[in-house]
Design a protein around this motif. Structure first.
Motif, PDB file in Angstrom:
ATOM      1  N   TYR A   1      -4.423  -7.283  -9.164  1.00  0.00           N
ATOM      2  CA  TYR A   1      -3.645  -6.930  -7.979  1.00  0.00           C
ATOM      3  C   TYR A   1      -3.249  -8.196  -7.216  1.00  0.00           C
ATOM      4  CZ  TYR A   1      -2.480  -4.482  -3.594  1.00  0.00           C
ATOM      5  OH  TYR A   1      -1.858  -3.996  -2.474  1.00  0.00           O
TER       6      TYR A   1
ATOM      7  N   TYR B   1     -12.418   4.373  -0.970  1.00  0.00           N
ATOM      8  CA  TYR B   1     -11.434   3.421  -1.476  1.00  0.00           C
ATOM      9  C   TYR B   1     -12.119   2.125  -1.897  1.00  0.00           C
ATOM     10  CZ  TYR B   1      -8.407   6.556   1.198  1.00  0.00           C
ATOM     11  OH  TYR B   1      -7.772   7.655   1.711  1.00  0.00           O
TER      12      TYR B   1
ATOM     13  N   SER C   1      -5.752  -4.285   4.001  1.00  0.00           N
ATOM     14  CA  SER C   1      -6.151  -4.852   2.724  1.00  0.00           C
ATOM     15  C   SER C   1      -7.573  -5.364   2.864  1.00  0.00           C
ATOM     16  CB  SER C   1      -5.213  -5.984   2.314  1.00  0.00           C
ATOM     17  OG  SER C   1      -5.438  -6.351   0.967  1.00  0.00           O
TER      18      SER C   1
ATOM     19  N   SER D   1      -0.637   4.218  -1.194  1.00  0.00           N
ATOM     20  CA  SER D   1      -1.661   5.060  -1.800  1.00  0.00           C
ATOM     21  C   SER D   1      -2.764   4.165  -2.352  1.00  0.00           C
ATOM     22  CB  SER D   1      -1.054   5.918  -2.912  1.00  0.00           C
ATOM     23  OG  SER D   1      -0.555   5.097  -3.938  1.00  0.00           O
ATOM     24  N   ALA D   2      -3.958   4.718  -2.372  1.00  0.00           N
ATOM     25  CA  ALA D   2      -5.112   3.944  -2.818  1.00  0.00           C
ATOM     26  C   ALA D   2      -5.149   3.852  -4.334  1.00  0.00           C
ATOM     27  CB  ALA D   2      -6.400   4.585  -2.322  1.00  0.00           C
ATOM     28  N   THR D   3      -5.621   2.727  -4.825  1.00  0.00           N
ATOM     29  CA  THR D   3      -5.793   2.543  -6.258  1.00  0.00           C
ATOM     30  C   THR D   3      -7.109   1.815  -6.505  1.00  0.00           C
ATOM     31  OG1 THR D   3      -4.655   0.419  -6.239  1.00  0.00           O
ATOM     32  CG2 THR D   3      -3.300   2.374  -6.642  1.00  0.00           C
ATOM     33  N   ASP D   4      -7.547   1.832  -7.756  1.00  0.00           N
ATOM     34  CA  ASP D   4      -8.788   1.157  -8.117  1.00  0.00           C
ATOM     35  C   ASP D   4      -8.678  -0.358  -8.013  1.00  0.00           C
ATOM     36  OD1 ASP D   4     -10.041   3.552  -8.573  1.00  0.00           O
ATOM     37  OD2 ASP D   4      -9.715   3.518 -10.746  1.00  0.00           O
ATOM     38  N   ASP D   5      -7.448  -0.900  -7.907  1.00  0.00           N
ATOM     39  CA  ASP D   5      -7.287  -2.347  -7.829  1.00  0.00           C
ATOM     40  C   ASP D   5      -7.438  -2.888  -6.410  1.00  0.00           C
ATOM     41  OD1 ASP D   5      -4.895  -1.627  -6.607  1.00  0.00           O
ATOM     42  OD2 ASP D   5      -3.625  -2.460  -8.188  1.00  0.00           O
TER      43      ASP D   5
ATOM     44  N   ARG E   1      -9.660  -6.954  -3.404  1.00  0.00           N
ATOM     45  CA  ARG E   1      -8.560  -6.796  -4.360  1.00  0.00           C
ATOM     46  C   ARG E   1      -9.026  -7.232  -5.747  1.00  0.00           C
ATOM     47  NH1 ARG E   1      -4.601 -10.574  -0.874  1.00  0.00           N
ATOM     48  NH2 ARG E   1      -4.458  -9.293   0.985  1.00  0.00           N
ATOM     49  N   SER E   2      -8.561  -6.545  -6.753  1.00  0.00           N
ATOM     50  CA  SER E   2      -8.836  -6.983  -8.122  1.00  0.00           C
ATOM     51  C   SER E   2      -8.019  -8.242  -8.401  1.00  0.00           C
ATOM     52  CB  SER E   2      -8.452  -5.890  -9.126  1.00  0.00           C
ATOM     53  OG  SER E   2      -7.032  -5.780  -9.192  1.00  0.00           O
TER      54      SER E   2
ATOM     55  N   ALA F   1      -5.568  -1.603  -3.611  1.00  0.00           N
ATOM     56  CA  ALA F   1      -4.502  -1.166  -2.702  1.00  0.00           C
ATOM     57  C   ALA F   1      -5.029  -0.004  -1.864  1.00  0.00           C
ATOM     58  CB  ALA F   1      -3.271  -0.737  -3.490  1.00  0.00           C
TER      59      ALA F   1
ATOM     60  N   GLY G   1       0.807  -1.208   0.000  1.00  0.00           N
ATOM     61  CA  GLY G   1       0.000   0.000   0.000  1.00  0.00           C
ATOM     62  C   GLY G   1       0.842   1.260   0.000  1.00  0.00           C
TER      63      GLY G   1
END
Length: 183
Positions: free
Chosen positions: A90, A51, A83, A33-37, A86-87, A39, A31
């Protein structure tokens, strides 16, 4: 009290045994930073719906975690989500990273599941921290249906509604012992 102390000792002892996740203990999976997957940034909370890693969790699991976090806050304990959902992409990356770190798929499987078997990909698992939160959950989690599933992962919780009346099921030593991981 004994259960809480044992959970804290187990978490602290585990941190030295699992270097892939040692800093956050509860599954800091790259992690920052946040992501679309899926994280999540450091310090993400159970109410941080902005998130996808939180918002895409199974609604029942999310409700139970939020109820537990609210009650834990009354005891001065804050939950962080290291966590959640998760995609598949990811999850594949986490598995590749674990194979590189541990040297084989067999060894990596003790810590990271495939995208096809991971309950995180389905939104059915959450990795929480810090140690005070997992210690609190080890004592109170069954009341909410929240159960630690793997002995080697004191941060990993899944919803088991039958635990509310009958207690949590026996833990697997690690994910390799979980029949769901053998698909």
């Amino acid at each position: 009290m004994i259960v809480a102390i044992a959970a804290i000792i187990g978490t602290l002892g585990y941190q030295s045994a699992a270097p892939l996740f040692r800093d956050a203990g509860p599954g800091d999976h790259g992690g920052g930073s946040a992501t679309d997957d899926g994280a999540l940034p450091d310090g993400a909370g159970v109410f941080d719906d902005q998130y996808p890693g939180v918002a895409n969790l199974d609604p029942g699991l999310l409700r139970a975690v939020r109820d537990a976090a609210t009650d834990a806050a009354d005891d001065g304990v804050r939950f962080s989500v290291n966590s959640g959902w998760r995609s598949p992409e990811y999850q594949k990356q986490l598995l590749r990273d674990a194979v590189a770190k541990y040297g084989s798929e067999e060894k990596a499987a003790r810590w990271v599941a495939t995208p096809e078997t991971s309950p995180h990909v389905a939104g059915h698992a959450i990795d929480l921290g810090p140690a005070a939160a997992t210690a609190w959950l080890s004592e109170h989690g069954a009341k909410y249906g929240l159960c630690q599933i793997y002995r080697n992962e004191p941060w990993h919780y899944e919803l088991r509604t039958e635990a509310i009346d009958g207690g949590c099921p026996r833990m697997y030593a690690d994910p390799t012992q979980d029949p769901r991981m053998r698909k």
